[in-house]
Design a protein around this motif. Sequence first.
Motif, PDB file in Angstrom:
ATOM      1  N   LEU A  35      -1.368 -19.596  77.619  1.00  0.00           N
ATOM      2  CA  LEU A  35      -0.852 -20.292  76.227  1.00  0.00           C
ATOM      3  C   LEU A  35       0.146 -20.875  76.720  1.00  0.00           C
ATOM      4  N   ASP A  36       1.405 -20.240  77.388  1.00  0.00           N
ATOM      5  CA  ASP A  36       2.531 -20.533  77.682  1.00  0.00           C
ATOM      6  C   ASP A  36       2.321 -21.873  77.685  1.00  0.00           C
ATOM      7  N   VAL A  37       1.267 -22.387  78.425  1.00  0.00           N
ATOM      8  CA  VAL A  37       1.594 -24.103  79.336  1.00  0.00           C
ATOM      9  C   VAL A  37       0.348 -24.813  77.910  1.00  0.00           C
ATOM     10  N   THR A  38      -0.377 -23.984  77.019  1.00  0.00           N
ATOM     11  CA  THR A  38      -0.835 -24.805  76.880  1.00  0.00           C
ATOM     12  C   THR A  38      -1.100 -25.016  75.085  1.00  0.00           C
ATOM     13  N   GLN A  39       0.043 -24.219  74.231  1.00  0.00           N
ATOM     14  CA  GLN A  39      -0.113 -24.149  73.256  1.00  0.00           C
ATOM     15  C   GLN A  39       1.594 -24.528  72.630  1.00  0.00           C
ATOM     16  N   THR A  40       1.675 -24.543  71.256  1.00  0.00           N
ATOM     17  CA  THR A  40       3.205 -25.522  71.018  1.00  0.00           C
ATOM     18  C   THR A  40       4.278 -24.142  71.193  1.00  0.00           C
ATOM     19  N   THR A  41       5.686 -24.727  70.574  1.00  0.00           N
ATOM     20  CA  THR A  41       6.191 -23.168  70.592  1.00  0.00           C
ATOM     21  C   THR A  41       5.916 -22.396  68.950  1.00  0.00           C
TER      22      THR A  41
END
Length: 329
Positions: free
Chosen positions: A259-265
Amino acid sequence: VKSTRPPSPTLVDPTNIESAARIEIPPVPRSKPSADGLPPEVALPAKRVDAFLSDYLETVNLPVNLTDAIRYSLLGPGKRARPLLVWHSFAAVAGDARDPVACLPAAGAVELIHAFSLVHDDLPGLDNDDLRRGRATLHRHTSEATAVLAGDCMLTLAFQLLTERIAPPALAAELCRELALGTNGMIAGQVYDTLGGFGPGVSDEQKLELIHRNKTGMLIRASCRMGAICAGASAGALAAISRYADDLGLVFQIVDDLLDVTQTTEHLGKKAGKDQTAGKLTYPGVFGVERSRQELARLHDESLEVLRPFGGAADPLRKLSDSLATRTR
Ligand code: IPE
Ligand code: IPE
Ligand code: MG
Ligand code: MG
Ligand code: MG
């Protein structure tokens, strides 16, 4: 010989401390993140755990600014995955024979440890994050001193809660030991993640496994085992629940890394893309996104397979595994 030690001080009444300014607690955002796609019968015990913890905090005699800081971190909008694992591990073992309400103190205790771990994880000396659960991290919302001390206090409150609310004392002691093992595993994992300290000749793959199995896996293992122990699990049932927990613990952190590399903040409610910048060892960093997803699918399948002996009583644990493997925040 007469002791010269002064009498032990009684705790001052925090309500009389005028300088203990209350910190402002913003309202919980309306879109409360939950483990994605969970049916209400699986997700609802989380509300009972929150209510239990909120009531428990009313009974402890601590400065108001400290309890406000604890409430901010402990009762903020999180998934409550670990208390749900305690609750549903109890139900898998006990079936319909007993009400899981008996494991509420254990469920509350693991969430206290989890909240402490997040508050300290976000501190400048560790991950230095400003955003958590869509709000300011505790040290940004208050001060570093408050965050250090609120984290310390949640750690000890977890064990105070178990000793005060679990009977008989032998069961409380057993749960304290499980939780201590889980907490120290988490802390060891945070040390590997933050400071290193691996022996010589350890490959990146081995380091990654050591970090993830400890920093995330050990508290998830403690959660599942504590629920099972409260339900009086046999050695065989406890071993099966522990295997489920170990698979799920790794699933949980692989998803967190992905999720750290695929989602937005904005979607995550915590800063995205921070692991690479910070030079962290992560699953996608070491194996790539595709292989991470394959390993995730394998572990998820295995977590379901090991639940077979529990039959339908383990359906909520199956749904939790499905939801935590496919969550998007
Ligand atoms: C985040 O935990 C830290 C990890 C161990 C990966 P969660 O994803 O359970 O955080 P909340 O409690 O839902 O906010
Ligand atoms: C934290 O892992 C694990 C803990 C013991 C708190 P991360 O540092 O990856 O967790 P996030 O991404 O900040 O939630
Ligand atoms: Mg971290
Ligand atoms: Mg972090
Ligand atoms: Mg992370």
